[in-house]
Design a protein around this motif. Structure first.
Motif, short mmCIF file in Angstrom:
data_model
loop_
_atom_site.label_atom_id
_atom_site.label_comp_id
_atom_site.label_asym_id
_atom_site.label_seq_id
_atom_site.Cartn_x
_atom_site.Cartn_y
_atom_site.Cartn_z
N ARG A 43 8.24 5.29 4.50
CA ARG A 43 8.60 4.11 5.29
C ARG A 43 9.90 3.47 4.80
N ILE A 45 12.07 -0.24 5.50
CA ILE A 45 12.02 -1.57 6.11
C ILE A 45 13.23 -2.39 5.66
N LEU A 75 3.74 -5.03 2.58
CA LEU A 75 4.68 -4.21 3.36
C LEU A 75 4.41 -2.71 3.23
N MET A 81 5.15 -0.66 12.22
CA MET A 81 6.21 -1.67 12.19
C MET A 81 5.74 -2.96 12.87
N VAL A 84 4.11 -4.82 10.27
CA VAL A 84 5.15 -5.37 9.36
C VAL A 84 5.66 -6.69 9.94
N VAL A 115 13.86 -7.90 11.44
CA VAL A 115 13.10 -6.91 10.68
C VAL A 115 13.19 -5.57 11.40
N GLY A 117 13.02 -1.02 10.98
CA GLY A 117 12.61 0.08 10.12
C GLY A 117 11.82 1.14 10.85
#
Lengths: 244, 244
Positions: A43, A45, A75, A81, A84, A115, A117
């Motif tokens: 992952r 982010i 996280l 996502m 997240v 944000v 990712g």
């Protein structure tokens, strides 16, 4: 003020943030506003912050602390996502309500977050998170978000940015958006933090800090001014009725 | 909102205003925000307005009424552009204080004005008049003022406008500033009112109303997008460290 811009395009994501904070024109500092998290291969982010510095640092601090003390959810434990974005939104909302319960006064402590990712084989996502903890998600129709001092740098994005643009062209486009903002507003300033994430790489890029003397940035800033002046001269002259 | 822009250059002055007013997105109208006064061969005065529509119309109404009933001082009796700015400033301040004496509430009725022109053999002048009735004056260092939704259209002015630029080039530059604003913000809209005053002519130009279907405006709007895209592609590609 601040200017942060994030793009979610076909081939990947581009993030740029400035680093200037100010509490009045006589109290200017440099603070990072672009943070990365992730586990290579699993992952990636990124969080960009705009607004009250104590709030933004508290949000990042809590998210890092959750990881350190292995508090759930964190996280690295959430599955998507979307989760997240929910976690970051909840954290932001809690930070603000911890300072004061007076709803009117809360706006003094507001901040906005971007944000972005990717987790595993799911699509990349980009969220714009509001002080109330809710959020919106970028799409191919609107592949970018801005927070902070966004207006000066918006026209170049609106005119040239496309979802299927190559990442290097998108980077140039974003850098010009920043250069335009910096020239017109002293509350946004160098150095910049820039980061490119290639789709499905699941790597954690180091990113680049761009200082005022950066050769490439200086070159495209000058080159762009030249291109604009040339473009202006080459436009047809106004017809006579414009001078009547 | 509104966007008005005025330039005071070596060879003359350029004024452009949009015409969109809104009281909420479901209450949009077209109102002129660029007014001309003058006596050919003696004086030329332009006023551009931004802010509360009742206030701006009252200011223009009072200035016109002073002329009709020959009340002293008026726009045709004052001796200098400085006195014009004072008269307009006093009128604006009085209009706002007539609505309410509550200082806090007054900001609801605020408007800003740009006043430009020339009287006799004296220099052209351009003033930015604040709701408090005071004002600042354009100079060769800062040859332009904007009021209203000014940020989107500022970068192109900051990068390309020069005091000694020919008027036709300055007109193109201003039109692009408007096109950029209109594309990025729906609160600024067509038609536009544009007016060019040639230094020492002491003529009262008719100006031009630019509608959405205006051939020249459409052409430079498309041409500019093309020039930006081309300029972007021609900029050197970011160095490898931008992708690390």
């Amino acid at each position: 003020m601040t200017y942060c811009c994030a793009l979610r395009l076909k081939d990947g994501m581009v993030f740029i943030s400035d680093t200037r904070t100010n509490a009045g024109v006589d109290h200017i500092s440099v603070f990072r506003k672009l943070y990365t998290f992730g586990i290579a291969g699993e992952r990636f982010i990124t969080i960009q912050t705009s607004g009250n510095l104590a709030t933004t640092q508290a949000v990042i601090g809590h998210l890092q602390n959750q990881l350190e003390v292995k508090q759930e959810p964190n996280l690295y434990s959430v599955n998507t996502m979307f989760e997240v974005a929910e976690l970051v939104g909840h954290t932001l909302k809690k930070v603000i309500s911890d300072v004061t319960s007076d709803t009117l006064e809360q706006s003094n402590y507001y901040c906005s977050l971007l944000v972005g990712g990717q987790i595993g084989s799911a699509d990349m996502q980009l969220y714009n998170i509001y002080p109330q903890g809710n959020f919106i998600c970028a799409t191919p129709d609107t592949p970018y978000f801005q927070i902070g001092e966004s207006k000066y740098g918006k026209p170049i994005l609106d005119r040239t940015l496309r979802y299927d643009m190559p990442l290097d062209e998108a980077m140039r486009c974003s850098l010009i958006s920043f250069d335009s903002t910096i020239r017109s507003n002293v509350s946004v300033g160098m150095p910049l933090d820039a980061l490119v994430y290639k789709k499905d790489s699941l790597e954690i890029p180091n990113g680049k800090r761009i200082y005022e003397e950066d050769q490439y940035f200086t070159m495209i800033s000058k080159g762009w001014s030249e291109a604009l002046r040339q473009g202006l001269i080459e436009l047809a002259k106004p017809t006579a009725d414009y001078f009547q």
